[in-house]
Design a protein around this motif. Structure first.
Motif, PDB file in Angstrom:
ATOM      1  N   GLU A 115      -6.506   0.553  10.169  1.00 27.58           N
ATOM      2  CA  GLU A 115      -5.538  -0.287  11.272  1.00 27.58           C
ATOM      3  C   GLU A 115      -4.641  -1.399  10.308  1.00 27.58           C
ATOM      4  OE1 GLU A 115      -9.582  -1.707  13.716  1.00 27.58           O
ATOM      5  OE2 GLU A 115      -9.051  -3.141  11.928  1.00 27.58           O
ATOM      6  N   GLY A 116      -4.537  -0.969   9.118  1.00 27.28           N
ATOM      7  CA  GLY A 116      -3.322  -1.911   8.120  1.00 27.28           C
ATOM      8  C   GLY A 116      -3.267  -3.020   7.706  1.00 27.28           C
ATOM      9  N   GLN A 117      -4.729  -3.247   7.541  1.00 28.55           N
ATOM     10  CA  GLN A 117      -4.993  -4.982   7.348  1.00 28.55           C
ATOM     11  C   GLN A 117      -4.810  -4.841   5.818  1.00 28.55           C
ATOM     12  OE1 GLN A 117      -9.228  -6.379   9.075  1.00 28.55           O
ATOM     13  NE2 GLN A 117      -9.033  -7.283   7.569  1.00 28.55           N
ATOM     14  N   ALA A 118      -4.540  -6.147   5.266  1.00 26.63           N
ATOM     15  CA  ALA A 118      -4.504  -6.288   3.623  1.00 26.63           C
ATOM     16  C   ALA A 118      -6.411  -6.414   3.671  1.00 26.63           C
ATOM     17  CB  ALA A 118      -3.317  -7.212   3.421  1.00 26.63           C
ATOM     18  N   ILE A 119      -6.088  -5.820   2.815  1.00 30.98           N
ATOM     19  CA  ILE A 119      -7.640  -6.582   1.795  1.00 30.98           C
ATOM     20  C   ILE A 119      -7.713  -6.477   0.747  1.00 30.98           C
ATOM     21  CG2 ILE A 119     -10.580  -6.054   2.199  1.00 30.98           C
ATOM     22  CD1 ILE A 119      -9.751  -3.888   4.193  1.00 30.98           C
ATOM     23  N   ASN A 167      -6.350  -2.579  -1.050  1.00 26.89           N
ATOM     24  CA  ASN A 167      -4.749  -2.885  -1.164  1.00 26.89           C
ATOM     25  C   ASN A 167      -3.669  -3.490  -1.648  1.00 26.89           C
ATOM     26  OD1 ASN A 167      -5.611  -3.896   1.620  1.00 26.89           O
ATOM     27  ND2 ASN A 167      -5.163  -1.872   3.241  1.00 26.89           N
ATOM     28  N   THR A 168      -4.523  -4.311  -2.160  1.00 28.35           N
ATOM     29  CA  THR A 168      -3.665  -5.292  -3.136  1.00 28.35           C
ATOM     30  C   THR A 168      -4.217  -5.189  -4.769  1.00 28.35           C
ATOM     31  OG1 THR A 168      -5.416  -7.482  -3.305  1.00 28.35           O
ATOM     32  CG2 THR A 168      -3.937  -6.569  -0.837  1.00 28.35           C
ATOM     33  N   ARG A 207       1.151  -5.811  -2.731  1.00 26.02           N
ATOM     34  CA  ARG A 207       0.917  -5.231  -1.775  1.00 26.02           C
ATOM     35  C   ARG A 207       0.617  -3.795  -2.474  1.00 26.02           C
ATOM     36  NH1 ARG A 207      -0.644  -5.369   3.719  1.00 26.02           N
ATOM     37  NH2 ARG A 207      -1.707  -2.978   4.556  1.00 26.02           N
ATOM     38  N   LYS A 266     -12.271   2.021   8.682  1.00 26.87           N
ATOM     39  CA  LYS A 266     -11.063   1.373  10.288  1.00 26.87           C
ATOM     40  C   LYS A 266     -10.879   0.671   9.850  1.00 26.87           C
ATOM     41  CE  LYS A 266     -12.898  -0.446  15.065  1.00 26.87           C
ATOM     42  NZ  LYS A 266     -11.915  -0.585  15.036  1.00 26.87           N
ATOM     43  N   ARG A 267     -10.834  -0.334   8.777  1.00 29.10           N
ATOM     44  CA  ARG A 267      -9.264  -1.719   9.137  1.00 29.10           C
ATOM     45  C   ARG A 267      -8.427  -1.230   7.673  1.00 29.10           C
ATOM     46  NH1 ARG A 267     -12.267  -3.855  12.369  1.00 29.10           N
ATOM     47  NH2 ARG A 267     -13.599  -5.178  12.604  1.00 29.10           N
ATOM     48  N   GLU A 269     -16.386  -7.426   9.808  1.00 33.11           N
ATOM     49  CA  GLU A 269     -15.325  -8.436   9.372  1.00 33.11           C
ATOM     50  C   GLU A 269     -15.696  -8.347   7.624  1.00 33.11           C
ATOM     51  OE1 GLU A 269     -12.895 -12.926   9.899  1.00 33.11           O
ATOM     52  OE2 GLU A 269     -15.331 -12.551  10.665  1.00 33.11           O
ATOM     53  N   TRP A 305     -16.958   0.438   7.779  1.00 36.60           N
ATOM     54  CA  TRP A 305     -15.475  -0.351   9.082  1.00 36.60           C
ATOM     55  C   TRP A 305     -14.409  -1.215   7.204  1.00 36.60           C
ATOM     56  CZ3 TRP A 305     -16.095  -2.532  12.947  1.00 36.60           C
ATOM     57  CH2 TRP A 305     -16.982  -3.133  13.669  1.00 36.60           C
TER      58      TRP A 305
END
Length: 504
Positions: A50-54, A58-59, A68, A46-47, A321, A43
Motif C-alpha cells: 500500500e506504500g505505507q511508511a513503516i 522502509n525507513t 525513506r 500488505k502495508r 496496524e 500485514w
C-alpha cells in the motif's frame, strides 16, 4: 528421552528455559503461534504494498528514521542493520546465556507481533535444537532500542555471517550452519529489526542467573543452619509465633525452613541456656535472608513477564496496524536486576559475618582460634575469611545500580536508556562471588563441627548435607591450600538442585 517444549509466546517458564539450555528438551513452534506469525507477516507485506511508511522497514533507523528507503533496498537495509549493529566487545557470553537469549528471542517472535517470516524463525529454532551457538560479545548494550549489539551478533549467524560455536569448535557462521545441516536465510523487509530489537540479552542473563540465585539462596539457608549448630545458636529466635508478629511471608518461610532442617539437632539451644541473645548474623537470619528472597521473587516475577512479552519495534497489531512504541526499553528488567543484586549481596554480607564469628577467638565461644588444629604454628582458616571479605567488598562495588545511569545515543533520538544489560551482567558476577562466600562459611562450619567432635549431635538434614560439603573439602588436620576446594564447592552450589528438591 529428550522431550519437546512448544513455544507459544505466553507460557514459557525459567525452569523450561533451563531444560532447553541443558539440551534436555527440543523446541518447536506451537500451531497457534505459526498462524499468528503468518498473519503478522501478511500485514507487513500488505502495508508495504500500500506504500505505507513503516519505521525500520522502509525507513532508516534511529535518528535516520526520516530517510525513506527505496523498495529495491529493503532487504539490504535489514542486512546492513545486523552488520552495523554487531559492534559488541569483550569476552563472549557463556553458551548457556547465548542459548537462553536464542530461546527467549524465538519465544518473543512466536507471539506474532513482529512481522518475521516463519522460515526465518524456524532457522533460529533449528540452531537451538542442533547446537549452533553464535559468539556474542558481552559488552556493548545500553539496554534500550533493544539489546542491539548482542542480538545482532546472534542474528548474523542466521544469514551466514558472524561466528558460531558448533560441537566445541568456533567457526564462521556459514560453516557452522553447513556442518549442522542448515542453510542461511535471506532477510526480507522488517526481519533484521525483528531479530535484534528486544531485551533478550538482559533477560537471558536474568533467567540463567535466577536459576542460580535460587540455589545460592537455599545454600545460604543451609550454611546458616550449620553455623547455628557450630556456634550453639539460639533456635528460639526462629519460633513461628515470634516470626508471625511481623508477617512478611519470606521471614516466616526462612524461619520455617531452618526449623525443619534443624529438627532433631542437639547443638542448637534455647534462649538463656547458653546466652540470652545471639549476634544479629545468627538471630536475624529470617529477617535478612527473607528480605533477600523478596528481591528474588520480585525479579522472578518481572523476568517471567518479560520472557513472554513482545519487546521490539514497530509492533504489528492484530488489527493489522503497525505502530511504533517503546517496548524495547529495558527499564523493567534493569530495576529487577539491580534489586536482585542487593538481595544476593546481603546473603554474602551476613554469611561472611557468620564466618568471622566462627574463626575469631573473641567471638567463637571457645572454638580454637581460626579453627586451626595447632593455633600459632598454623593459621587455620584465617585467610579464608580474608577471601570472603574481599568478595563481599567486590560485590558492594558491583551492586551500584546500573539503572540510574543513562547516556543518550543515536544523535539524541534515543535520549534515555536503561543500562539493564550491565545490571544483569553485574548480578551474574555477584552470584558467583556469593557462591564462594557461602562455600567458605560451609567449610568453616564443617571445620568447627569437626574440632568440637559433635557430628552425632547434628540434625539429620544438616548432617547429611555436611557429608556433601566434606566431599569437596574434608576437615583440615593441618594448614593446606584450599582455594581449589572453595571453588569446586562454589561451582557445585551454583549447579546442584539438591537443595531445591529438599526445600520443595
Amino acid at each position: 528421552m529428550t522431550s519437546i517444549i512448544e513455544l507459544d509466546g505466553h507460557t514459557l517458564t525459567r525452569q523450561q528455559v533451563a531444560r532447553i539450555v541443558k539440551k534436555e528438551a527440543l523446541v518447536v513452534l506451537s500451531h497457534d503461534s505459526e498462524e499468528r506469525v503468518k498473519q503478522s507477516r501478511v500485514w507487513i507485506e500488505k502495508r508495504l504494498a500500500e506504500g505505507q511508511a513503516i519505521y525500520g522497514v522502509n525507513t532508516g533507523f534511529g535518528k535516520l528514521s526520516h530517510i525513506r528507503i527505496e523498495e529495491a533496498d529493503n532487504e539490504l537495509l535489514q542486512l546492513n542493520l545486523l552488520r552495523s549493529d554487531a559492534a559488541g566487545v569483550g569476552e563472549p557470553f557463556p553458551i548457556e546465556i547465548v542459548r537462553a537469549m536464542m530461546i527467549l528471542r524465538a519465544n518473543a517472535l512466536a507471539r506474532g507481533f513482529s512481522g518475521i517470516r516463519q522460515d526465518t524463525l524456524q532457522l533460529l529454532l533449528d540452531c537451538i535444537n542442533k547446537g549452533v551457538h553464535p559468539i556474542v560479545p558481552s559488552q556493548g548494550s545500553v539496554g534500550a532500542s533493544g539489546d542491539l549489539a548482542p542480538l545482532s551478533h546472534l542474528a548474523l549467524v542466521l544469514v551466514g555471517e558472524g561466528k558460531a560455536e558448533f560441537e566445541g569448535v568456533v567457526l564462521p557462521g556459514a560453516v557452522a550452519l553447513q556442518r549442522a545441516g542448515l542453510a542461511p536465510v535471506r532477510l526480507q523487509a522488517k526481519e533484521g529489526l525483528a531479530l535484534v530489537n528486544g531485551t533478550q540479552a538482559m533477560t537471558g542473563i536474568g533467567v540463567v542467573t535466577l536459576n542460580e540465585v535460587e540455589r545460592i539462596g537455599l545454600a545460604a539457608d543451609m550454611a546458616a543452619s550449620l553455623s547455628l549448630e557450630a556456634l550453639k545458636g539460639i533456635i528460639s529466635a526462629f519460633d513461628p509465633a515470634l516470626l508471625a508478629v511481623r508477617p512478611h511471608p519470606e521471614i516466616e518461610f526462612v524461619g520455617g525452613r531452618i526449623r525443619k532442617w534443624l529438627a532433631g539437632s542437639k547443638r542448637v539451644t534455647k534462649q538463656g541456656e547458653v546466652r540470652m541473645q545471639d549476634a544479629y548474623s545468627l538471630r536475624c537470619i529470617p529477617q535478612v535472608h527473607g528480605a533477600s528472597w523478596q528481591s528474588f521473587f520480585y525479579a522472578e516475577g518481572r523476568v517471567q513477564i518479560e520472557m513472554n512479552a513482545t519487546t521490539d519495534n514497530p509492533i504489528v497489531l492484530e488489527s493489522g496496524e503497525v505502530l511504533s512504541g517503546g517496548h524495547f526499553h529495558g527499564q523493567p528488567i534493569a530495576f529487577a536486576m539491580d534489586f536482585l543484586k542487593l538481595g544476593v549481596c546481603e546473603w554474602a554480607n551476613i554469611s561472611e559475618r557468620r564466618t568471622e564469628r566462627m574463626v575469631n577467638p573473641q567471638l567463637n565461644d571457645g572454638l580454637p582460634p581460626f579453627l586451626a588444629m595447632n593455633p600459632g604454628i598454623e593459621c587455620g582458616l584465617m585467610i579464608a575469611q580474608y577471601t570472603a571479605a574481599s568478595l563481599v567488598s567486590e560485590n558492594k562495588v558491583l551492586a551500584h545500580p546500573a539503572s540510574v545511569d543513562s547516556i543518550p545515543t543515536s544523535g539524541n533520538q534515543e535520549d534515555h536508556v536503561s543500562m539493564g544489560t550491565i545490571a544483569a551482567r553485574q548480578v551474574h558476577q555477584i552470584v558467583r562471588n556469593t557462591a564462594r562466600v557461602i562455600a567458605i562459611e560451609l567449610i568453616c562450619a564443617s571445620q568447627a563441627i569437626y574440632l568440637e567432635k559433635v557430628e552425632e549431635q547434628l540434625a539429620p538434614t544438616t548432617s547429611a548435607y555436611l557429608k556433601k560439603v566434606r566431599q569437596f573439602c574434608p576437615p583440615l588436620t593441618t594448614d593446606q591450600p584450599i582455594g581449589d576446594e572453595i571453588e569446586a564447592l562454589a561451582v557445585y552450589l551454583l549447579a546442584s538442585d539438591e537443595l531445591v528438591e529438599l526445600a520443595n
